[in-house]
Write a protein that holds these residues in place. Structure first.
Motif, PDB file in Angstrom:
ATOM      1  N   ARG A 201    -132.255  14.805  66.486  1.00 41.17           N
ATOM      2  CA  ARG A 201    -131.478  14.539  67.704  1.00 41.17           C
ATOM      3  C   ARG A 201    -129.964  14.595  67.470  1.00 41.17           C
ATOM      4  O   ARG A 201    -129.254  15.260  68.240  1.00 41.17           O
ATOM      5  N   PRO A 202    -129.402  13.958  66.441  1.00 38.59           N
ATOM      6  CA  PRO A 202    -127.953  14.049  66.241  1.00 38.59           C
ATOM      7  C   PRO A 202    -127.468  15.473  65.984  1.00 38.59           C
ATOM      8  O   PRO A 202    -126.361  15.844  66.375  1.00 38.59           O
ATOM      9  N   ASP A 203    -128.314  16.300  65.362  1.00 38.46           N
ATOM     10  CA  ASP A 203    -127.919  17.676  65.047  1.00 38.46           C
ATOM     11  C   ASP A 203    -127.852  18.576  66.275  1.00 38.46           C
ATOM     12  O   ASP A 203    -127.203  19.617  66.241  1.00 38.46           O
ATOM     13  N   VAL A 204    -128.505  18.196  67.342  1.00 41.85           N
ATOM     14  CA  VAL A 204    -128.497  19.017  68.562  1.00 41.85           C
ATOM     15  C   VAL A 204    -127.061  19.200  69.049  1.00 41.85           C
ATOM     16  O   VAL A 204    -126.671  20.279  69.463  1.00 41.85           O
ATOM     17  N   TYR A 205    -126.277  18.161  68.963  1.00 37.25           N
ATOM     18  CA  TYR A 205    -124.879  18.239  69.376  1.00 37.25           C
ATOM     19  C   TYR A 205    -124.011  18.804  68.263  1.00 37.25           C
ATOM     20  O   TYR A 205    -123.142  19.637  68.501  1.00 37.25           O
ATOM     21  N   GLU A 206    -124.241  18.356  67.046  1.00 34.71           N
ATOM     22  CA  GLU A 206    -123.458  18.782  65.894  1.00 34.71           C
ATOM     23  C   GLU A 206    -123.516  20.298  65.697  1.00 34.71           C
ATOM     24  O   GLU A 206    -122.521  20.942  65.373  1.00 34.71           O
ATOM     25  N   LEU A 207    -124.695  20.875  65.886  1.00 32.12           N
ATOM     26  CA  LEU A 207    -124.874  22.311  65.659  1.00 32.12           C
ATOM     27  C   LEU A 207    -124.612  23.143  66.914  1.00 32.12           C
ATOM     28  O   LEU A 207    -124.734  24.363  66.884  1.00 32.12           O
ATOM     29  N   GLY A 208    -124.260  22.489  68.020  1.00 29.48           N
ATOM     30  CA  GLY A 208    -123.852  23.204  69.212  1.00 29.48           C
ATOM     31  C   GLY A 208    -124.986  23.646  70.139  1.00 29.48           C
ATOM     32  O   GLY A 208    -124.763  24.490  71.016  1.00 29.48           O
ATOM     33  N   PHE A 209    -126.190  23.119  69.948  1.00 32.15           N
ATOM     34  CA  PHE A 209    -127.275  23.474  70.865  1.00 32.15           C
ATOM     35  C   PHE A 209    -127.022  22.916  72.259  1.00 32.15           C
ATOM     36  O   PHE A 209    -127.398  23.509  73.247  1.00 32.15           O
ATOM     37  N   LEU A 210    -126.403  21.736  72.300  1.00 30.70           N
ATOM     38  CA  LEU A 210    -126.007  21.132  73.569  1.00 30.70           C
ATOM     39  C   LEU A 210    -124.549  20.709  73.458  1.00 30.70           C
ATOM     40  O   LEU A 210    -124.100  20.265  72.388  1.00 30.70           O
ATOM     41  N   PRO A 211    -123.799  20.838  74.540  1.00 37.72           N
ATOM     42  CA  PRO A 211    -122.393  20.391  74.481  1.00 37.72           C
ATOM     43  C   PRO A 211    -122.313  18.877  74.395  1.00 37.72           C
ATOM     44  O   PRO A 211    -123.167  18.173  74.923  1.00 37.72           O
ATOM     45  N   LYS A 212    -121.257  18.413  73.747  1.00 36.93           N
ATOM     46  CA  LYS A 212    -121.049  16.956  73.615  1.00 36.93           C
ATOM     47  C   LYS A 212    -120.525  16.370  74.884  1.00 36.93           C
ATOM     48  O   LYS A 212    -119.928  16.949  75.693  1.00 36.93           O
TER      49      LYS A 212
END
Length: 140
Positions: free
Chosen positions: A129-140
């Motif tokens: 879950r934290p990587d979804v934002y970190e890797l750019g799959f979803l915008p922060k």
């Protein structure tokens, strides 16, 4: 994701739509026939070949291991006609949607316990879950 609740993969023959007969080949089975005790060959081994040699985290490996158990239970179960017809279980390469729905409809929780799978899937979700934002799959 291969085991997501929204995964509607299926394999079926004899589907009628728009005045034509259709067959669906499931290309997203992460296991070989031997691993799950399938009585017939899968038409596609795309996902097994794709995943070959990949390194998986312990959490991902746990999801695969628990999923393999459910897929094996599916192939070992003699489903009544009403379940076979409802979920179009006329091919060995049934999809995750068909596997989980048919097992749930069969209803023998002594044989098919989804809790270990759900726990493994939740642990993997918590890890990525934290990587979804970190890797750019979803915008922060």
């Amino acid at each position: 994701m291969l085991f997501a609740g929204k995964n509607l993969t299926a394999g079926a023959d004899g589907l009628r739509w728009n005045d034509r007969d259709w067959s669906l080949v499931n290309h997203f089975i992460p296991f070989s026939e031997a691993e799950v005790g399938a009585k017939a060959r899968f038409e596609s081994d795309f996902m097994v070949r794709y995943m070959a040699g990949m390194a998986f985290s312990p959490e991902a490996r746990a999801v695969l291991d628990e999923g393999r158990k459910l897929w094996a239970r599916f192939h070992a179960t003699q489903f009544p006609n009403r379940i076979r017809e409802e979920y179009k279980l006329n091919r060995a390469d049934a999809g995750w949607y068909q596997v989980r729905r048919a097992l749930e409809a069969y209803g023998d929780i002594a044989l098919t316990d989804f809790d270990p799978f759900k726990a493994a899937y939740a642990a993997l979700g918590n890890k990525v879950r934290p990587d979804v934002y970190e890797l750019g799959f979803l915008p922060k």
